[in-house]
Design a protein around this motif. Structure first.
Motif, PDB file in Angstrom:
ATOM      1  N   THR A  15       5.337   1.506   4.281  1.00 35.59           N
ATOM      2  CA  THR A  15       5.338   0.802   5.560  1.00 35.59           C
ATOM      3  C   THR A  15       4.219  -0.239   5.693  1.00 35.59           C
ATOM      4  O   THR A  15       4.261  -1.053   6.607  1.00 35.59           O
ATOM      5  CB  THR A  15       5.169   1.801   6.736  1.00 35.59           C
ATOM      6  OG1 THR A  15       3.967   2.545   6.497  1.00 35.59           O
ATOM      7  CG2 THR A  15       6.354   2.740   6.834  1.00 35.59           C
ATOM      8  N   HIS A  16       3.247  -0.157   4.810  1.00 32.97           N
ATOM      9  CA  HIS A  16       2.086  -1.026   4.989  1.00 32.97           C
ATOM     10  C   HIS A  16       1.717  -1.815   3.728  1.00 32.97           C
ATOM     11  O   HIS A  16       1.883  -1.336   2.611  1.00 32.97           O
ATOM     12  CB  HIS A  16       0.858  -0.200   5.418  1.00 32.97           C
ATOM     13  CG  HIS A  16       0.911   0.227   6.853  1.00 32.97           C
ATOM     14  ND1 HIS A  16       1.793   1.190   7.312  1.00 32.97           N
ATOM     15  CD2 HIS A  16       0.203  -0.183   7.944  1.00 32.97           C
ATOM     16  CE1 HIS A  16       1.622   1.353   8.614  1.00 32.97           C
ATOM     17  NE2 HIS A  16       0.665   0.530   9.027  1.00 32.97           N
ATOM     18  N   TYR A  66      -5.139  -3.318   6.676  1.00 34.39           N
ATOM     19  CA  TYR A  66      -3.752  -2.896   6.483  1.00 34.39           C
ATOM     20  C   TYR A  66      -2.845  -3.779   7.321  1.00 34.39           C
ATOM     21  O   TYR A  66      -3.210  -4.199   8.412  1.00 34.39           O
ATOM     22  CB  TYR A  66      -3.579  -1.433   6.905  1.00 34.39           C
ATOM     23  CG  TYR A  66      -4.323  -0.468   6.017  1.00 34.39           C
ATOM     24  CD1 TYR A  66      -3.730   0.023   4.857  1.00 34.39           C
ATOM     25  CD2 TYR A  66      -5.620  -0.051   6.327  1.00 34.39           C
ATOM     26  CE1 TYR A  66      -4.408   0.902   4.022  1.00 34.39           C
ATOM     27  CE2 TYR A  66      -6.308   0.830   5.501  1.00 34.39           C
ATOM     28  CZ  TYR A  66      -5.700   1.297   4.353  1.00 34.39           C
ATOM     29  OH  TYR A  66      -6.378   2.158   3.525  1.00 34.39           O
ATOM     30  N   PHE A 106       0.834  -1.195   0.000  1.00 41.26           N
ATOM     31  CA  PHE A 106       0.000   0.000   0.000  1.00 41.26           C
ATOM     32  C   PHE A 106       0.874   1.253   0.000  1.00 41.26           C
ATOM     33  O   PHE A 106       0.763   2.100  -0.857  1.00 41.26           O
ATOM     34  CB  PHE A 106      -0.937  -0.009   1.213  1.00 41.26           C
ATOM     35  CG  PHE A 106      -1.859   1.159   1.242  1.00 41.26           C
ATOM     36  CD1 PHE A 106      -2.937   1.216   0.353  1.00 41.26           C
ATOM     37  CD2 PHE A 106      -1.663   2.212   2.123  1.00 41.26           C
ATOM     38  CE1 PHE A 106      -3.780   2.317   0.343  1.00 41.26           C
ATOM     39  CE2 PHE A 106      -2.517   3.316   2.119  1.00 41.26           C
ATOM     40  CZ  PHE A 106      -3.568   3.373   1.233  1.00 41.26           C
ATOM     41  N   ASN A 107       1.775   1.321   0.991  1.00 47.34           N
ATOM     42  CA  ASN A 107       2.762   2.398   1.002  1.00 47.34           C
ATOM     43  C   ASN A 107       4.061   1.814   1.528  1.00 47.34           C
ATOM     44  O   ASN A 107       4.174   0.592   1.693  1.00 47.34           O
ATOM     45  CB  ASN A 107       2.263   3.618   1.794  1.00 47.34           C
ATOM     46  CG  ASN A 107       1.947   3.282   3.241  1.00 47.34           C
ATOM     47  OD1 ASN A 107       2.459   2.298   3.774  1.00 47.34           O
ATOM     48  ND2 ASN A 107       1.105   4.078   3.871  1.00 47.34           N
TER      49      ASN A 107
HETATM   50  C1  LIG Z   1       0.773   3.904   5.146  1.00 44.52           C
HETATM   51  O1  LIG Z   1      -0.609   3.679   5.252  1.00 44.52           O
HETATM   52  C2  LIG Z   1      -1.033   3.378   6.579  1.00 44.52           C
HETATM   53  C3  LIG Z   1      -2.492   3.033   6.518  1.00 44.52           C
HETATM   54  O2  LIG Z   1      -3.219   4.024   5.931  1.00 44.52           O
HETATM   55  C4  LIG Z   1      -0.733   4.572   7.485  1.00 44.52           C
HETATM   56  O3  LIG Z   1      -1.128   4.237   8.801  1.00 44.52           O
HETATM   57  C5  LIG Z   1       0.747   4.845   7.442  1.00 44.52           C
HETATM   58  O4  LIG Z   1       1.044   5.994   8.199  1.00 44.52           O
HETATM   59  C6  LIG Z   1       1.198   5.078   6.013  1.00 44.52           C
HETATM   60  N1  LIG Z   1       2.624   5.187   5.995  1.00 44.52           N
HETATM   61  C7  LIG Z   1       3.249   6.180   5.386  1.00 44.52           C
HETATM   62  C8  LIG Z   1       4.720   6.155   5.428  1.00 44.52           C
HETATM   63  O5  LIG Z   1       2.630   7.046   4.840  1.00 44.52           O
END
Ligand SMILES: *[C@@H]1O[C@H](CO)[C@@H](O)[C@H](O)[C@H]1NC(C)=O
Ligand SMILES: *[C@@H]1O[C@H](CO)[C@@H](O)[C@H](O)[C@H]1NC(C)=O
Ligand SMILES: *[C@@H]1O[C@H](CO)[C@@H](O)[C@H](O)[C@H]1NC(C)=O
Ligand SMILES: *[C@@H]1O[C@H](CO)[C@@H](O)[C@H](O)[C@H]1NC(C)=O
Ligand SMILES: *[C@@H]1O[C@H](CO)[C@@H](O)[C@H](O)[C@H]1NC(C)=O
Ligand SMILES: *[C@@H]1O[C@H](CO)[C@@H](O)[C@H](O)[C@H]1NC(C)=O
Ligand SMILES: *[C@@H]1O[C@H](CO)[C@@H](O)[C@H](O)[C@H]1NC(C)=O
Length: 880
Positions: A130-131, A146, A127-128
């Protein structure tokens, strides 16, 4: 046991054959049916690692470049495995199963509590940074969540997944997460229409259903992002391509198919229309993917899976598709490759149109509005003030709404499949590019089958050569996913029962220079001493490799030839074994350096697929026998036998030797002198036990034969085409190097001939027949020649036999068959009984009836199956 096994298999086989015999409208393109060169059973696999757990239905996999982890989604669980070694105990797990309450709800909805009422992970992607994001069917109530990658835990409560995830585990589905926007395509709920969706940014977009339905019972298999904006001169947008099979709308004179393979595309920057096509794609276009062999009228309309091969530039993107036939009961696969440029060309071509819903679709010849409907927003449009899809004119959007289908179809490279294979259903594939020693780039494909095998193939000038077939799962189960990693030099294959990690190549398997170059594996080259992985070598240019022809380079290298000796008595039948490890090789035998004619009935020799039989050995047949493997026109010696045939007691009178069983029962009074493992050495007690078990096995087989033949008889009658006959081909069929093993090995024969040789059947078994070619008497028609049944001591009453004209000079088959068809059965028996040996020659008749087509199809299937069902240990290296 065995009998039952085979009977079930045969019945299944014949059921499907019966079903297709009438409807098979085409000739089989034999020359394209590629045989894998090497067959490796699961017991012979090397260097593999396996991950299994209490979970089942492994299907989704995620592996990113330079990632340490392989993520795997299964039923009720997600795993993070060590990508270097998936079997390592460091696996992390997220258990995620639907609650009992949920499952009960699912059962109440009428769903299957053995398959549907679980949480099958269908989506698992990044997703990104970290997730990860995952979705599961959650007992018919999809949920998504997530995942915190580092800790490998769910980072929040699961959220609603109905509009992103299908409800069932087998519903066609594909998904992509691009810039945190989720693109999914599925027929989500059983009652809903199939749809391609994007959840964000607002507004979420969908496909249109009125007045023209854009998707018709679409079954999605894949999707791909192609970054066409990169290096685009006109400020083009990135595009997302979706691959599926759907009900066809267009009528065509050449095709009359209810389903067709499609590619659809949308622009990533699409924001929907303003008034027309509000919250709908404004850039949706679709067209047909063709993968067919028109000369045989073979049309592969069912797209099973797609592999996207990204090139150096977005323009170089290639799509590999695995296609199948619409008939569910006919196994066949074709692999076609499509260039992105061809797909783009089709989307630039004419549109199709249907005046009213339900009426015929025809090519649209009227005026096309500007800007061209279905194109992305480009620099030119932005200059005109149309910088978002919502600013497109209504006229254009209305045209898009009514014209989703393009008229031009996308043809594969070379306008034909790279590969066609009967008897195999490929399910998933992955491909990579390997540079050969000749500096050329070769595409190497890894294709999983519905029975748990993996085929590795290389594209050589538009034709796939199958380097090897590997049995990954002992029990037949479909491969559900294939992933490659060049960094980890691994291929990962998932199935319902687990995940297997294999090296991309296994060059050590090839022990001689010839074996190494015959493989034509771009990964493998001969170093002078061994077959090594080209990628790991610093001095590539010194390696010997010949991918193009698989022939040259080994002329001056030596190789080992196995040396054996045999001493037998005059009158014995001797089997000299010669196992060729290549399915593409044919055996060739020499005696004292000159060729042995094994096909001539009077020569006293028979050559079979795995040995040479000396029938009623004469003293003058002593000498040095050498078995050669002939592959790509090169003859390589495999084994030599120093055969000494010594005179002995006079042979028993001919009346006691039955013509049916050519083999002599070895006598214990005359032990062989060289100590070779041989039946001569068996004690009478052992013999007795052996006889008993053989009687049982052969008796069982007799029953199988009868049942199968009764079934075949039924098949024949049902077909109403009269008596089956296999016509002898006037001339040997011109053989092709790529022909199936079955055909190739028997290509020298212009007729069918079958003999069964067994030392143990003599006098006790009635189950094996001798089929003899009657080409002198009956003009080449295959015939069973009955005869001296009375010379066989018979304990069992013979099964009912259809009347056949008696021909007294030959012995009788006591299991009788309709002409010809029995020939298939002993070929199965051959390996079942280590000491019975069958020679089978089968001509390729050109002008066969649909039924003889049915027959050769069956033969091919059996021979194919046989390779995979070598249930019993190999026969002794001994005289028969
Ligand atoms: C990635 O997505 C998750 C879930 O929406 C969020 O909690 C997290 O902060 C995001 N990470 C970044 C690095 O943006
Ligand atoms: C799940 O696995 C079981 C056996 O392990 C199999 O019978 C079943 O068909 C699989 N279900 C799906 C949806 O793949
Ligand atoms: C993964 O396996 C490799 C090889 O067994 C090992 O060297 C490495 O430390 C493992 N990585 C992790 C994260 O466990
Ligand atoms: C499914 O339901 C049947 C009867 O409704 C029951 O016998 C069976 O045990 C159930 N199976 C599972 C896996 O829950
Ligand atoms: C689109 O163009 C108009 C003027 O041509 C401009 O005012 C607007 O900000 C642009 N919108 C976007 C999203 O670039
Ligand atoms: C082959 O050679 C051996 C000895 O060199 C000889 O005894 C034998 O008769 C020869 N066999 C044939 C068939 O010529
Ligand atoms: C074959 O074996 C016989 C004795 O068994 C021996 O005399 C002869 O030299 C051998 N021939 C070869 C070529 O090894």
């Amino acid at each position: 046991m065995l009998g039952a096994h085979f009977m079930a298999a045969m019945l299944l086989l014949l059921t499907s054959l019966c079903a297709v015999a009438n409807g098979f409208p085409f000739r089989t393109p034999l020359d394209l049916d590629v045989t894998p060169r090497v067959t490796v059973l699961s017991s012979g696999l090397e260097g593999y690692r396996r991950f299994e757990s209490s979970a089942v239905n492994y299907s989704t996999m995620l592996l990113e470049a330079d990632s340490e982890r392989l993520y795997v989604g299964a039923r009720g669980a997600v795993f993070a495995l060590n990508a270097s070694d998936i079997s390592a105990s460091s696996a992390l797990t997220i258990e995620w199963e639907a609650s009992t309450e949920q499952k009960l709800q699912c059962v109440l909805k009428g769903k299957d509590n053995k398959t549907e009422c679980f949480n099958h992970i269908r989506l698992l992607q990044r997703f990104n940074s970290t997730h990860l994001y995952m979705c599961g069917t959650h007992a018919y109530m999809p949920l998504c969540a997530y995942v915190d990658e580092k800790r490998f835990v769910m980072s929040s409560q699961p959220e609603e997944g109905k509009d992103k995830c299908p409800y069932g585990p087998t519903t066609g589905f594909t998904a992509l997460i691009i810039d945190q926007q989720i693109y999914t395509a599925s027929r989500y709920d059983f009652w809903s229409f199939p749809d391609i969706r994007r959840n964000a940014p607002s507004p979420a977009l969908k496909t249109e259903n009125a007045p023209t339905r854009w998707l018709n019972e679409a079954d999605f298999v894949g999707s791909a992002l192609v970054r066409e904006s990169l290096g685009s001169s006109d400020g083009d947008d990135d595009k997302i391509y979706f691959f599926f099979t759907e009900k066809s709308q267009e009528q065509s004179t050449t095709y009359s198919h209810s389903r067709v393979a499609r590619v659809a595309r949308i622009c990533k920057g699409d924001r929907g229309g303003h008034l027309t096509l509000q919250k709908r794609w404004t850039s949706f276009l679709k067209t047909r993917l063709t993968c067919s062999l028109p000369e045989y009228d073979f049309h592969f309309n069912m797209l099973r899976s797609v592999f996207v091969m990204h090139g150096l530039a977005p323009q170089d993107t290639l799509f590999y598709g695995i296609f199948g036939l619409e008939w569910k009961n006919v196994k066949a696969s074709a692999v076609c490759r499509f260039a992105l440029s061809e797909v783009q060309e089709a989307f630039r071509g004419p549109y199709m149109e249907s005046q009213d819903p339900g009426s015929t679709w025809k090519e649209y010849v009227g005026k096309i509005p500007e800007p061209r409907p279905g194109t992305c927003i480009t620099g030119k449009l932005r200059a005109k003030g149309m910088n978002v899809s919502t600013s497109l004119p209504d006229e254009v959007l209305d045209f898009v709404r009514r014209h989703p289908l393009m008229s031009h179809q996308v043809q594969p490279a070379d306008r034909r499949p790279l590969l066609f294979r009967r008897t195999t259903d490929y399910t998933h594939m992955a491909a990579t590019v390997v540079q050969g020693v000749d500096e050329q780039m070769y595409h190497v494909l890894y294709m999983g089958t519905d029975e748990g095998w993996l085929h590795k193939a290389v594209d050589i000038k538009g034709q796939l050569h199958i380097i090897e077939e590997l049995q990954l799962f002992e029990e037949p189960e479909p491969v559900t996913n294939v992933l490659l990693s060049t960094e980890r030099t691994s291929v990962y294959v998932s199935s319902p029962s687990g995940v297997v990690q294999l090296p991309l190549s296994n060059c050590e398997r090839y022990t001689s220079c010839y074996d190494c170059i015959f493989s034509r594996d771009p990964h493998c080259g001969w170093s002078g001493a061994e077959c090594v992985d080209v990628v790991t070598q610093s001095k590539r240019s010194s390696l010997i490799q010949d991918i193009q022809h698989g022939r040259t380079g080994c002329e001056n290298t030596g190789y080992d030839v196995v040396q054996r000796s045999r001493s037998v008595r005059v009158g014995d039948d001797v089997l000299l074994q010669c196992e060729l490890n290549s399915n593409l090789a044919t055996p060739s035998w020499t005696l004292n350096g000159s060729e042995v004619q094994g096909y001539d009935l009077n020569s006293g020799f028979r050559t079979g697929t795995d040995g040479l039989l000396i029938i009623e050995a004469r003293q003058d047949q002593s000498g040095l026998y050498t078995c050669h493997a002939v592959e790509n026109d090169i003859k390589v010696a495999i084994v030599t036998y120093n055969v000494t045939i010594s005179p002995d007691l006079p042979r028993p009178p001919p009346g006691e030797r039955t013509g049916t069983f050519i083999a002599t029962v070895p006598s214990t009074e005359h032990p062989s002198s060289d100590g070779a493992q041989s039946l001569h050495l068996l004690s009478p007690k052992n013999m007795e036990a052996m006889y008993l078990s053989l009687i049982t096995v052969l008796g069982g087989l007799c029953v199988v034969l009868t049942v199968v033949l009764a079934y075949v008889g039924f098949c024949l009658r049902a077909d109403q085409r009269g008596k089956y006959s296999l016509r002898a081909a006037a001339a040997a069929h011109p053989s092709s190097k790529r022909s199936s093993r079955c055909r190739k090995q028997h290509r020298n024969s212009a007729h069918m001939e079958l003999k069964t040789v067994s030392s143990h059947c003599n006098g006790v078994c009635n189950g094996v027949s001798k089929l003899h070619n009657g080409d002198t008497q009956d003009g080449g028609f295959l015939q069973i020649v009955p005869g001296e049944a009375q010379t066989l001591a018979s304990n069992d009453p013979p099964p009912p036999a259809p009347p056949l004209p008696p021909t007294p000079q030959h012995t009788s088959p006591e299991c009788d068959f309709p002409n010809g068809l029995s020939a298939t059965l002993p070929s199965v028996l051959r390996r079942m009984n280590g000491n019975s040996y069958v020679l089978l020659r089968q001509s390729d008749s050109e002008n066969t009836s649909p039924l003889s087509h049915c027959f050769s199809e069956e033969l091919n299937r059996i021979l194919e199956k046989r390779k995979h069902t070598q249930l019993l240990p190999r026969p002794d290296e001994s005289s028969v």
